[in-house]
Design an enzyme around this catalytic site. Structure first.
Site, short mmCIF file in Angstrom:
data_model
loop_
_atom_site.label_atom_id
_atom_site.label_comp_id
_atom_site.label_asym_id
_atom_site.label_seq_id
_atom_site.Cartn_x
_atom_site.Cartn_y
_atom_site.Cartn_z
N PRO A 107 0.83 -1.20 0.00
CG PRO A 107 -0.17 -1.17 2.10
CD PRO A 107 0.61 -2.03 1.18
CD GLU A 108 2.59 3.00 -4.50
OE1 GLU A 108 2.77 4.18 -4.84
OE2 GLU A 108 2.64 2.05 -5.31
#
Ligand SMILES: [Zn+2]
Length: 283
Positions: A21-22
């Protein structure tokens, strides 16, 4: 005993290719958790993973209040009373799930936080996630600028780019320069900015730097609006999923026509990561 207890039923986390996840995904998780957890008192943290046990002592958390939950880069920060932060990094397969009732049958549970009202469950299939205690603001020493803050601007980027021979894509993913951008969003940002991912960072001119800053802010803001991209184990705190994958312009589009010019999208390996780009639109 606890592990067996928690691994009884079908997985909640979907098993797809691992992608970290960013910023937009982590921001979505934080926004989902905030109304549920802020001002709650932690009654107990039960740890079911020796790796996490080495990172923190659950007893330190008992009785502390969650003052605030915020994102810094790709980290989730639980600000606790007593000048202490609980810092979580989900890495490839971690997830935080809040539920009212005591968890009965959830797979890959690494820790469960019992709150005044409800339970926060840390799941992590691949056990790469991090959960650690730290003093407030310590993350600021490790991380670069927040890309959505006004401090991340052309002047800042120009100063950092100067002299760097690294490919611009690798540069954008350096968390000590700008925090929160990973493999997917770096590619989308460079496509929108019209910059080739292999360009030497120092070779960008002022106009390209301006475009890069603008694209960074607009892509990340739009992805947050769509609750992030779902191409991995990522899910929000209520197990819903983001839909920015429907708006990706270049990532994963190998051999498909560029949405702007029709040229076939190519892929290359850049520091071991598959990277998609349009050779006509990105110079
Ligand atoms: Zn193109």
């Amino acid at each position: 005993m606890c592990k067996r207890f928690f691994s009884a039923s079908a997985p909640i986390v979907k098993k797809k290719r691992g992608k970290m996840p960013e910023l937009p995904e982590v921001e979505t998780i934080v926004q989902g958790l905030k109304p549920k957890l802020a001002q709650q008192k932690i009654r107990q943290l039960r740890i079911y993973d020796s790796k996490i046990e080495r990172m923190l002592v659950g007893e330190y958390l008992s009785g502390r209040r969650i003052i605030n939950i915020r994102r810094r880069g790709k980290y989730i920060v639980f600000e606790l009373n007593g000048d202490l932060d609980l810092i979580v990094h989900l890495r490839m397969s971690g997830g935080l799930l809040y539920q009212q009732n005591e968890p009965q049958s959830i797979r890959w549970v690494r820790a469960v936080m019992k709150l005044d009202d409800g339970f926060l469950i840390f799941q992590d299939r691949r056990r790469l996630g991090v959960m650690e205690l730290s003093h407030s603001r310590s993350l600021d020493l490790r991380l670069g600028m927040e890309p959505l803050s006004s401090d991340f601007n052309s002047d800042y980027l120009r100063q950092k780019l100067a002299g760097s021979k690294r490919p611009i894509k690798v540069f954008l993913m350096d968390q000590t320069i700008v925090a929160g951008i990973g493999n997917i969003y770096a590619q989308e940002i460079l496509f929108v900015a019209g910059v080739h991912p292999q360009r030497e960072a120092r070779s960008l001119n002022n106009n390209e730097i301006r475009k890069l800053v603008k694209a960074t802010k607009s892509i990340l803001a739009m992805a947050i609006k769509h609750q992030g991209t779902t191409v991995s184990d990522f899910q929000n705190a209520d197990a819903s999923e983001g839909n920015f994958q429907n708006f990706l312009k270049v990532y994963g589009r190998n051999n498909k026509p560029c949405l702007v010019c029709g040229t076939v999208i190519r892929k290359i390996k850049l520091q071991g990561r598959t990277t998609y780009f349009c050779e006509k639109c990105q110079k």
